[in-house]
Design an enzyme around this catalytic site. Structure first.
Site, PDB file in Angstrom:
ATOM      1  N   ARG A  35      28.982  52.359  36.427  1.00 19.33           N
ATOM      2  CA  ARG A  35      29.710  52.298  37.692  1.00 19.33           C
ATOM      3  C   ARG A  35      30.647  53.477  37.858  1.00 19.33           C
ATOM      4  NH1 ARG A  35      31.102  46.820  39.615  1.00 19.33           N
ATOM      5  NH2 ARG A  35      33.251  47.453  39.834  1.00 19.33           N
ATOM      6  N   ARG A  90      32.188  63.787  37.313  1.00 19.79           N
ATOM      7  CA  ARG A  90      32.081  64.868  38.309  1.00 19.79           C
ATOM      8  C   ARG A  90      32.556  66.199  37.762  1.00 19.79           C
ATOM      9  NH1 ARG A  90      35.281  61.516  42.106  1.00 19.79           N
ATOM     10  NH2 ARG A  90      33.793  60.061  43.003  1.00 19.79           N
ATOM     11  N   ARG A 108      35.173  36.024  32.361  1.00 15.94           N
ATOM     12  CA  ARG A 108      36.446  36.647  31.993  1.00 15.94           C
ATOM     13  C   ARG A 108      37.396  36.362  33.134  1.00 15.94           C
ATOM     14  NH1 ARG A 108      37.948  37.969  27.247  1.00 15.94           N
ATOM     15  NH2 ARG A 108      39.187  39.782  27.878  1.00 15.94           N
ATOM     16  N   ARG A 122      46.027  47.106  33.352  1.00 19.79           N
ATOM     17  CA  ARG A 122      46.448  47.958  34.473  1.00 19.79           C
ATOM     18  C   ARG A 122      47.791  47.482  35.003  1.00 19.79           C
ATOM     19  NH1 ARG A 122      41.459  47.834  38.762  1.00 19.79           N
ATOM     20  NH2 ARG A 122      42.179  45.699  39.092  1.00 19.79           N
ATOM     21  N   GLU A 131      48.237  43.398  34.686  1.00 18.54           N
ATOM     22  CA  GLU A 131      47.007  42.597  34.585  1.00 18.54           C
ATOM     23  C   GLU A 131      46.628  42.405  33.129  1.00 18.54           C
ATOM     24  OE1 GLU A 131      43.741  44.079  36.903  1.00 18.54           O
ATOM     25  OE2 GLU A 131      44.893  43.983  38.760  1.00 18.54           O
ATOM     26  N   TYR A 191      28.187  40.308  39.345  1.00 21.38           N
ATOM     27  CA  TYR A 191      29.395  41.123  39.415  1.00 21.38           C
ATOM     28  C   TYR A 191      29.381  41.891  40.739  1.00 21.38           C
ATOM     29  CZ  TYR A 191      32.780  44.444  37.231  1.00 21.38           C
ATOM     30  OH  TYR A 191      33.860  45.223  36.903  1.00 21.38           O
ATOM     31  N   ASP A 227      30.726  43.510  44.297  1.00 19.65           N
ATOM     32  CA  ASP A 227      31.876  43.978  45.047  1.00 19.65           C
ATOM     33  C   ASP A 227      31.860  43.302  46.419  1.00 19.65           C
ATOM     34  OD1 ASP A 227      33.224  45.625  43.290  1.00 19.65           O
ATOM     35  OD2 ASP A 227      31.941  47.352  43.715  1.00 19.65           O
TER      36      ASP A 227
HETATM   37  P1  FAD Z   1      35.551  34.310  46.094  1.00 19.73           P
HETATM   38  O1  FAD Z   1      36.391  35.297  46.785  1.00 19.73           O
HETATM   39  O2  FAD Z   1      35.735  34.010  44.695  1.00 19.73           O
HETATM   40  O3  FAD Z   1      35.534  32.965  46.963  1.00 19.73           O
HETATM   41  C1  FAD Z   1      35.024  31.748  46.502  1.00 19.73           C
HETATM   42  C2  FAD Z   1      35.875  30.621  47.075  1.00 19.73           C
HETATM   43  O4  FAD Z   1      35.255  29.373  46.787  1.00 19.73           O
HETATM   44  C3  FAD Z   1      37.275  30.564  46.462  1.00 19.73           C
HETATM   45  O5  FAD Z   1      38.249  30.602  47.488  1.00 19.73           O
HETATM   46  C4  FAD Z   1      37.295  29.240  45.728  1.00 19.73           C
HETATM   47  O6  FAD Z   1      38.550  28.587  45.777  1.00 19.73           O
HETATM   48  C5  FAD Z   1      36.257  28.431  46.504  1.00 19.73           C
HETATM   49  N1  FAD Z   1      35.665  27.345  45.723  1.00 19.73           N
HETATM   50  C6  FAD Z   1      35.061  27.444  44.512  1.00 19.73           C
HETATM   51  N2  FAD Z   1      34.671  26.213  44.098  1.00 19.73           N
HETATM   52  C7  FAD Z   1      35.017  25.339  45.070  1.00 19.73           C
HETATM   53  C8  FAD Z   1      34.895  23.928  45.212  1.00 19.73           C
HETATM   54  N3  FAD Z   1      34.358  23.168  44.258  1.00 19.73           N
HETATM   55  N4  FAD Z   1      35.379  23.353  46.323  1.00 19.73           N
HETATM   56  C9  FAD Z   1      35.983  24.112  47.304  1.00 19.73           C
HETATM   57  N5  FAD Z   1      36.127  25.438  47.199  1.00 19.73           N
HETATM   58  C10 FAD Z   1      35.653  26.055  46.114  1.00 19.73           C
HETATM   59  N6  FAD Z   1      35.463  44.076  45.060  1.00 19.73           N
HETATM   60  C11 FAD Z   1      35.574  45.273  45.696  1.00 19.73           C
HETATM   61  O7  FAD Z   1      34.737  45.595  46.558  1.00 19.73           O
HETATM   62  N7  FAD Z   1      36.624  46.111  45.427  1.00 19.73           N
HETATM   63  C12 FAD Z   1      37.592  45.803  44.515  1.00 19.73           C
HETATM   64  O8  FAD Z   1      38.520  46.598  44.300  1.00 19.73           O
HETATM   65  C13 FAD Z   1      37.496  44.556  43.821  1.00 19.73           C
HETATM   66  N8  FAD Z   1      38.423  44.201  42.926  1.00 19.73           N
HETATM   67  C14 FAD Z   1      38.313  42.989  42.278  1.00 19.73           C
HETATM   68  C15 FAD Z   1      39.290  42.635  41.357  1.00 19.73           C
HETATM   69  C16 FAD Z   1      39.210  41.399  40.714  1.00 19.73           C
HETATM   70  C17 FAD Z   1      40.272  40.997  39.708  1.00 19.73           C
HETATM   71  C18 FAD Z   1      38.114  40.534  40.975  1.00 19.73           C
HETATM   72  C19 FAD Z   1      37.986  39.220  40.272  1.00 19.73           C
HETATM   73  C20 FAD Z   1      37.146  40.895  41.886  1.00 19.73           C
HETATM   74  C21 FAD Z   1      37.225  42.114  42.555  1.00 19.73           C
HETATM   75  N9  FAD Z   1      36.277  42.486  43.511  1.00 19.73           N
HETATM   76  C22 FAD Z   1      36.385  43.698  44.135  1.00 19.73           C
HETATM   77  C23 FAD Z   1      35.150  41.593  43.847  1.00 19.73           C
HETATM   78  C24 FAD Z   1      35.479  40.673  45.052  1.00 19.73           C
HETATM   79  O9  FAD Z   1      36.572  39.837  44.729  1.00 19.73           O
HETATM   80  C25 FAD Z   1      34.255  39.816  45.379  1.00 19.73           C
HETATM   81  O10 FAD Z   1      33.154  40.603  45.679  1.00 19.73           O
HETATM   82  C26 FAD Z   1      34.484  38.876  46.572  1.00 19.73           C
HETATM   83  O11 FAD Z   1      35.705  38.220  46.484  1.00 19.73           O
HETATM   84  C27 FAD Z   1      33.380  37.864  46.570  1.00 19.73           C
HETATM   85  O12 FAD Z   1      33.597  36.876  47.557  1.00 19.73           O
HETATM   86  P2  FAD Z   1      33.047  35.423  47.311  1.00 19.73           P
HETATM   87  O13 FAD Z   1      33.166  34.715  48.615  1.00 19.73           O
HETATM   88  O14 FAD Z   1      31.720  35.468  46.656  1.00 19.73           O
HETATM   89  O15 FAD Z   1      33.986  34.775  46.181  1.00 19.73           O
HETATM   90  N1  UDP Z   2      36.620  51.615  32.289  1.00 16.36           N
HETATM   91  C1  UDP Z   2      37.183  52.296  31.236  1.00 16.36           C
HETATM   92  N2  UDP Z   2      38.386  52.924  31.413  1.00 16.36           N
HETATM   93  C2  UDP Z   2      39.040  52.904  32.587  1.00 16.36           C
HETATM   94  C3  UDP Z   2      38.459  52.222  33.681  1.00 16.36           C
HETATM   95  C4  UDP Z   2      37.241  51.579  33.486  1.00 16.36           C
HETATM   96  O1  UDP Z   2      36.627  52.316  30.142  1.00 16.36           O
HETATM   97  O2  UDP Z   2      40.147  53.477  32.679  1.00 16.36           O
HETATM   98  C5  UDP Z   2      35.331  50.921  32.041  1.00 16.36           C
HETATM   99  C6  UDP Z   2      35.534  49.458  31.650  1.00 16.36           C
HETATM  100  O3  UDP Z   2      34.530  49.129  30.705  1.00 16.36           O
HETATM  101  C7  UDP Z   2      35.288  48.723  32.933  1.00 16.36           C
HETATM  102  C8  UDP Z   2      34.200  49.580  33.578  1.00 16.36           C
HETATM  103  O4  UDP Z   2      34.542  50.906  33.214  1.00 16.36           O
HETATM  104  O5  UDP Z   2      34.861  47.401  32.724  1.00 16.36           O
HETATM  105  C9  UDP Z   2      34.113  49.461  35.083  1.00 16.36           C
HETATM  106  O6  UDP Z   2      35.359  49.804  35.620  1.00 16.36           O
HETATM  107  P1  UDP Z   2      35.806  49.373  37.085  1.00 16.36           P
HETATM  108  O7  UDP Z   2      37.123  49.979  37.352  1.00 16.36           O
HETATM  109  O8  UDP Z   2      34.687  49.635  38.017  1.00 16.36           O
HETATM  110  O9  UDP Z   2      35.957  47.804  36.898  1.00 16.36           O
HETATM  111  P2  UDP Z   2      36.645  46.689  37.817  1.00 16.36           P
HETATM  112  O10 UDP Z   2      37.820  46.233  37.041  1.00 16.36           O
HETATM  113  O11 UDP Z   2      37.001  47.308  39.140  1.00 16.36           O
HETATM  114  O12 UDP Z   2      35.597  45.644  37.945  1.00 16.36           O
END
Ligand code: FAD
Ligand code: UDP
Length: 375
Positions: A176, A180, A254, A285, A310, A358, A360
């Site tokens: 991912r 560059r 996780r 982070r 975090e 996984y 986005d």
């Molecule tokens: P969720 O947002 O998880 O929504 C699922 C919902 O279902 C939740 O509100 C939950 O409460 C509800 N639910 C679950 N079970 C039940 C139940 N039994 N009854 C009622 N409700 C229920 N993506 C990016 O593009 N850029 C980023 O920078 C990025 N950063 C991230 C950082 C973190 C820490 C995490 C965890 C994810 C990140 N993502 C990022 C990914 C992004 O969060 C997901 O792609 C997106 O939220 C997916 O939406 P979803 O609807 O599938 O899931």
């Molecule tokens: N990663 C790393 N060092 C960094 C940032 C990311 O080794 O400073 C690695 C790490 O294994 C991570 C993966 O690159 O799980 C993907 O990073 P990204 O930032 O895309 O993960 P996110 O937390 O946004 O899912």
């Protein structure tokens, strides 16, 4: 009561976008969510006038113009570009791996010098591979950028993030990250990137405008468990193993815990994202939320700041499932659940938890937009 077309479990981006599309097409929808608020992981809480990403920092990025135009039709996006900085025992490096990083690491100043250095650094790993594909994250990283970068910016960060050795993780996780030979700190290669102006809650509010929603309702502990009484179809975005009552076993996740605090300074770390890539800090982070939406003078017009450390941890019952664990056991268990899911009539399993992928944000929205013709 007139029957619903869709009962939608989960108000994250999958559920909210689905509800939006279906409602626009005249379908009757009800969205339920077990959390006290709507939006899933993109929900933000306002503290000191700053939108705090309560479930982890979210930066929207995509190459897909249809997805970009769609989200911008709901709310305008700002010009935020993610340029994280890595802190290794007090030394700072730009990410992703680019000419700035190579200069900071080795003092090289041209792409030619950087290439020569990277080739020297990765020679040993390339020789070990002897033409075969990298089998794990360590092999992938060493053969991509070599020893110094692996040891300074990848190894310990990845161990903290995943709680596993780099040799026990799949290679694709690190693919991912771009490498560059130009001076470009933009973390993403995508054409479009930003944060909704006014925060993610405005995106969710826009998507769910005119849609009936109930919060604090857990599908499994509510009348809606017997959903066929209420709706013709179910859209399920919760965890797939829970849907099947864990009958094949539990999937691992996780999760991340956040220590959030207010600091009495307008500018704490000068950047939205600082990664701590060594084991001497227990967190992965530190996020300074205001930098996602405040630029230039605006940073100083807001006298305080909110930061979140975090901590990546192994999931236990009752925690938020965040990242699927893509090792062999979990991948094959998830496949077995997917086969069960295919047999469920009139149920759509959507999003990160129900697909154990996984994803986005943008690919989640893209999937829903592709449902248009089926609605
Ligand atoms: P969720 O947002 O998880 O929504 C699922 C919902 O279902 C939740 O509100 C939950 O409460 C509800 N639910 C679950 N079970 C039940 C139940 N039994 N009854 C009622 N409700 C229920 N993506 C990016 O593009 N850029 C980023 O920078 C990025 N950063 C991230 C950082 C973190 C820490 C995490 C965890 C994810 C990140 N993502 C990022 C990914 C992004 O969060 C997901 O792609 C997106 O939220 C997916 O939406 P979803 O609807 O599938 O899931
Ligand atoms: N990663 C790393 N060092 C960094 C940032 C990311 O080794 O400073 C690695 C790490 O294994 C991570 C993966 O690159 O799980 C993907 O990073 P990204 O930032 O895309 O993960 P996110 O937390 O946004 O899912």
């Amino acid at each position: 009561m007139e029957k619903l077309d869709y009962l939608i479990v989960g108000s994250g981006l999958f559920g909210a976008t689905f509800a939006h599309m279906a409602t626009k097409m005249g379908k009757r929808c009800l969205v339920i969510d077990k959390r006290p608020q709507l939006g899933g992981n993109v929900y933000c809480e306002s503290i000191e006038g700053i939108n705090v990403h309560k479930y982890g920092a979210h930066i929207f990025h995509t190459n897909n113009k249809e997805v970009w135009d769609f989200v911008n039709s709901i709310v305008e996006f700002n010009r935020y570009t993610n340029c994280p900085v890595a802190n290794y025992k007090g030394r700072l490096f730009n990410l992703p791996f680019n000419m700035n990083t190579f200069y900071q690491m080795w003092g090289v100043t041209t792409p030619e010098e950087a290439t020569a250095k990277i080739n020297e650094q990765k020679a040993e790993a390339v020789a070990v591979l002897n033409g075969r594909e990298p089998q794990n994250l360590e092999e992938q990283a060493l053969s991509l950028v070599g020893k110094d970068i692996f040891e300074t910016l990848i190894k310990e960060y990845t161990e903290k993030q995943w709680g596993r050795k780099c040799t026990e993780l799949p290679a694709f996780i690190i693919k991912r990250l771009p490498v560059r030979l130009i001076f470009d700190n933009n973390y993403f290669n995508d054409k479009y990137q930003g944060i909704p102006v006014g925060g993610y809650n405005r995106l969710i509010d826009g998507l769910l405008e005119g849609v009936e929603c109930k919060t604090g309702v857990d599908f499994f502990n509510s009348e809606y468990r017997d959903w066929r009484k209420y709706a013709d179809n179910l859209v399920y975005t919760g965890a797939i193993d829970e849907y099947f009552d864990y009958r094949l076993g539990k999937l691992d996740w996780r999760t991340v815990s956040f220590k959030t605090r207010i600091e009495d300074t307008p500018n704490y770390q000068g950047n939205a994202v600082v990664n701590y890539t060594s084991h001497d800090k227990p967190y992965t982070r530190v996020i300074e939320h205001k930098h996602f939406e405040m630029f230039g003078k605006e940073v100083y017009d807001c006298p305080k700041t909110v930061i979140s450390e975090e901590y990546s941890t192994e999931y236990k019952d009752g925690m938020e499932p965040y990242y699927p664990v893509n090792d062999e056991r979990n991948n094959s268990l998830a496949d077995a659940y997917r086969q069960l899911a295919e047999k469920e009539e009139n149920v759509i399993f959507g999003g990160r938890l129900a697909q154990y992928k996984y994803y986005d944000m943008a690919p989640v929205i893209e999937q829903v937009l592709n449902f248009k013709s089926l609605l």
